[in-house]
Every structure is written in C-alpha cells, then in structure tokens.
Design an enzyme around this catalytic site. Structure first.
Site, PDB file in Angstrom:
ATOM      1  N   HIS A  20       6.619  13.767  -1.264  1.00 54.52           N
ATOM      2  CA  HIS A  20       5.394  14.541  -1.072  1.00 54.52           C
ATOM      3  C   HIS A  20       4.206  13.785  -1.655  1.00 54.52           C
ATOM      4  O   HIS A  20       4.251  13.309  -2.782  1.00 54.52           O
ATOM      5  CB  HIS A  20       5.546  15.910  -1.736  1.00 54.52           C
ATOM      6  CG  HIS A  20       4.425  16.837  -1.441  1.00 54.52           C
ATOM      7  ND1 HIS A  20       3.945  17.722  -2.352  1.00 54.52           N
ATOM      8  CD2 HIS A  20       3.677  17.008  -0.320  1.00 54.52           C
ATOM      9  CE1 HIS A  20       2.948  18.412  -1.821  1.00 54.52           C
ATOM     10  NE2 HIS A  20       2.770  17.990  -0.585  1.00 54.52           N
ATOM     11  N   ASP A  28      -3.358  -1.155  13.100  1.00 53.47           N
ATOM     12  CA  ASP A  28      -3.437  -1.895  14.353  1.00 53.47           C
ATOM     13  C   ASP A  28      -2.971  -3.329  14.082  1.00 53.47           C
ATOM     14  O   ASP A  28      -2.681  -3.703  12.944  1.00 53.47           O
ATOM     15  CB  ASP A  28      -4.852  -1.839  14.924  1.00 53.47           C
ATOM     16  CG  ASP A  28      -5.928  -2.372  13.986  1.00 53.47           C
ATOM     17  OD1 ASP A  28      -5.655  -3.299  13.189  1.00 53.47           O
ATOM     18  OD2 ASP A  28      -7.057  -1.867  14.046  1.00 53.47           O
TER      19      ASP A  28
END
Length: 163
Positions: A20, A28
């Site tokens: 968590h 990219d």
C-alpha cells in the site's frame, strides 16, 4: 505455464511485491533512467508495447489507488490523459510537475516499467492501493470515514471486490 495474466516474470513479481502506497512508475520509451534492478524494460520497438496495453495488464492484477501524470499531459496529450483515466476510473487522478517524475518519483518508485510508448508526456505514476471493502471487512465495523471516498469510487465503478 500460466493460463492468463501477466507473463513477464519481472513484472508479475513486481506487482506481487507492491505494498500500500508504493509507487510503480510506468514510462514512455524516452524516459531517462539508469537500468538498475528496479527497471522492467518491456520496450521492443517504437510503440510496442504501447502504454495502454501495459497499464491494462497492470490494472488486471494490481489495486491502483491513485495515479499521476505530468501536468502538461492534460493539455498537451489529452489522448494519454483520457486513456489512463479510462483504465483507472476508480483511482484518484492527479498531476505533478515534470521535475517530480525525474526526481522524487523516480527515486522513490519501487519499480519502473519502461514501455515502448512513442509519445510525449507518456509517464504515469501508479500508487498501489487496497480493496477497501475487503480490507476493512474483518474489523466488524463500517469503512472508516477517511476511506469513504476511495470506497465510493470502487463501488461506483463496480470494483468493490476482487475481480
């Protein structure tokens, strides 16, 4: 052999190791980085695999509580912004300055996944979450007020349990 899901061993393991509030940075092809043990390089040729394919695969196996994209993406690459928002409709959407992605986000990301995405502003920080309803079910009490917004988003998008 696995029947479905993510076949890439490093990516599958990385998702299993996310806790968590951990950050997984999906980039990219042009994102500047050192190729250390945190990097999972999926890029093959320009555009393969594309950003959305990778994010959809991650979505199928990881709870994403929130995501952030470079602030300029919303205006200058609405295709990417809208696509990521559609993949994670139950996550809190936000933006951060480009410097954050190359500084604090990069340094603090548990894993960095490089795609073949061939576009500007195609970087997404995913913050690992929890299945709210299931997480708090064992307490015998209702979902705490501090978690109500996250739970509402889960329920609103039909994601109140494990898919």
């Amino acid at each position: 052999m696995r029947r479905k899901g993510i076949l890439n061993v490093k990516l599958s393991r990385a998702i299993s190791e996310m806790g968590h509030d951990d950050i997984m940075l999906v980039t990219d092809a042009g994102f500047q980085m050192a190729h250390d043990e945190r990097v999972i390089d999926l890029a093959l040729v320009p555009g393969v695999p594309d950003l959305f394919t990778v994010l959809k695969a991650i979505r199928g196996e990881m709870w994403v509580e929130e995501f952030a994209m470079i602030a300029d993406a919303k205006e200058n690459n609405p295709y990417a912004w809208n696509g990521v928002s559609a993949i994670f409709p139950d996550a809190k959407a936000g933006t951060k300055p480009n410097e954050w992605f190359h500084g604090a986000c990069y340094q603090n990301a548990k894993y960095i996944v490089r795609t073949g995405a061939w576009m500007p502003w195609g970087n997404v920080a995913l913050v690992s979450g929890i299945p709210v309803q299931e997480w708090f079910a064992n307490t015998g009490a209702p979902v705490p007020a501090s978690w109500e917004e996250r739970h509402r988003l889960n329920v609103e998008h039909g994601l109140d349990g494990v898919e």
